[in-house]
Design an enzyme around this catalytic site. Structure first.
Site, mmCIF file in Angstrom:
data_model
loop_
_atom_site.group_PDB
_atom_site.id
_atom_site.type_symbol
_atom_site.label_atom_id
_atom_site.label_comp_id
_atom_site.label_asym_id
_atom_site.label_seq_id
_atom_site.Cartn_x
_atom_site.Cartn_y
_atom_site.Cartn_z
ATOM 1 N N TYR A 103 15.735 31.847 5.714
ATOM 2 C CA TYR A 103 14.676 32.749 6.163
ATOM 3 C C TYR A 103 14.761 32.963 7.669
ATOM 4 C CZ TYR A 103 12.252 32.065 1.672
ATOM 5 O OH TYR A 103 11.912 32.029 0.351
ATOM 6 N N ARG A 163 -11.625 -0.645 12.884
ATOM 7 C CA ARG A 163 -11.610 -0.017 11.568
ATOM 8 C C ARG A 163 -12.667 -0.709 10.722
ATOM 9 N NH1 ARG A 163 -5.927 0.742 8.517
ATOM 10 N NH2 ARG A 163 -6.049 -1.509 8.318
ATOM 11 N N LYS A 182 0.842 -1.207 0.000
ATOM 12 C CA LYS A 182 0.000 0.000 0.000
ATOM 13 C C LYS A 182 0.870 1.247 0.000
ATOM 14 C CE LYS A 182 -0.390 -0.249 5.032
ATOM 15 N NZ LYS A 182 -1.104 -0.938 6.097
#
Ligand SMILES: *Cc1c(COP(=O)(O)O)cnc(C)c1O
Length: 403
Positions: free
Chosen positions: A269, A140, A42
């Site tokens: 930055y 689930r 997956k």
């Protein structure tokens, strides 16, 4: 193979297929001869690339794969992967028809899933392979008792469906205490016994992920579903570590500029870093848009969890060596300085360090967080064996360049 090499890119993922094969053999060494591996691929095989990873594993005898979604499986079929592919997530009607066409194995996790698949397959002369998913405590997907047995009966009696497997998934196989996992396993076994008692035969019963496969050999049953270990990592938590795993994944980039800066120069930055001495700075074309410096942090689950997250952030603020972002070059570690930019970062080297534009560095981008459009180069025996490039990048890449 297309004629592209790492010169065609300024950043890319290298996947060492020999390491993948090695890890497969290590995992096999854990298993009895009759336990098969379902390779879980997956999310692009956790960043390694599902198609090419499947090809490599298939060449070495893996014949069952698993992904979360039908579209992931379709991509594999489109690229010639012929093995069985189990889809974890319940399918929509369109996905179910696709699954039937593409000979995918679908999950039935509810009565509604069964009804949908029964409708989609009726009047069709092919059988759809399905695995029943039982929820034994993860919460689930999955059937709970007594519905599981009822749906098993329905599937068994349906001539258009083939009940090939039953599975469940553990909530905390790597937790310190194995108690909850034992409880889940016990309720899984009970459900299997209930089915067996009614003569419902289940060829492939499976419940182990990587952690459970390492820790509980008695739970291997007919198959284990392995993702993390194949990728060369141990699951986080309490697991034995008897295998010698190799890391197949490296995120690499070419230095695009080299600068000499005097002491007192600011980097990045908000000037968060000031050079204390003269330095050489490499500009590396990898930034947070590529996944550099990113962490997947979910809501802390406990006070301890929260403290761990805070400690990690504090450590990285204080620039603890272990937590700092480091780039590797020829075995040495060099610190990323200043804030990471969207697509660049700055790396400090000692003055006089023989560094030049085009040098390749390894950048610590987590495999599951790496940007999707980064090309993957698959190495076999140390040399590129194939390259996988997404459409968008192919268009902008010269195919003539080679090493
Ligand atoms: C992701 C997943 C696995 C594989 O887990 P690893 O710990 O990576 O081995 C197995 N089963 C299911 C249902 C999964 O979602």
């Amino acid at each position: 193979m297309r004629n592209v090499s790492s010169w065609s890119f300024n950043r890319w993922i290298e996947v060492n297929t020999d390491a993948l094969v090695h890890n497969l053999q290590e995992v096999r060494s854990l298993l009895k001869g009759n336990t098969r591996i379902i390779a879980v691929l997956k999310a692009e095989a956790y960043g390694l690339g599902a198609v090419e990873t499947a090809r490599v594993l298939a060449r070495h005898g893996v014949d069952y794969f698993a992904v979360s979604f039908v579209h992931e499986a379709v991509e594999m079929r489109r690229n010639g992967i012929e093995g069985s592919i189990l889809v974890f997530s319940p399918a929509s009607p369109v996905e179910a028809r696709t699954a039937l066409e593409q000979d995918l194995t679908l999950t039935v996790a509810s009565l509604a899933d069964y009804q949908l698949l029964s409708t989609v397959t009726s009047g069709c002369n092919r059988r759809l392979r399905i695995h029943l998913k039982l929820d034994t405590g993860l919460g689930r997907f999955g059937l709970r008792q007594p519905e599981a047995l009822e749906v098993a009966r329905l599937v068994q009696a349906n001539g258009h469906l083939y009940l090939e497997g039953v599975y469940t998934h553990f909530a905390e196989a790597a937790a310190r205490s194995p108690r909850y996992t034992f409880r889940q396993f016990t309720s899984f076994q009970k459900a299997l016994r209930d089915m067996a008692r009614e003569g419902i035969e289940i060829p492939i019963r499976h419940c182990c992920n990587s952690a459970a496969a390492l820790r509980f050999p008695a739970m291997h049953l007919d198959a284990v579903r392995i993702g993390t270990l194949l990728g060369g990592q141990y699951p986080a938590g309490h697991v034995p570590t008897p295998l010698r795993l190799h890391n197949p994944y490296r995120f690499k980039a070419r230095v695009v500029a080299v600068r000499e800066l005097p002491p007192g120069s600011y980097l990045g930055y908000y000037r968060t870093y000031r050079t204390p001495k003269p330095v050489r700075v490499a500009v590396v074309p990898v930034g947070f848009a590529d996944g550099l410096g990113m962490e997947a942090v979910s809501r802390p689950g406990s006070l301890l969890d929260l403290l761990k997250i805070v400690a990690k952030l504090a450590g990285s603020y204080l620039n603890f060596k272990r937590l700092a972002l480091k780039v590797k070059l020829e075995g040495g570690d060099y610190l990323v300085r200043g804030k990471v930019f969207m697509q660049f970062c700055l790396v400090e080297f000692p003055v006089g360090f023989p560094l030049k534009v085009g040098d390749v560095v390894e950048v610590p981008v987590k495999r599951t967080l790496a940007a999707r459009d980064v090309a993957r180069i698959y190495l076999q025996g140390g040399t590129p064996a194939s390259v996988e490039v997404t459409e968008k990048r192919t268009a902008s890449v010269s195919e003539e360049v080679s090493v």
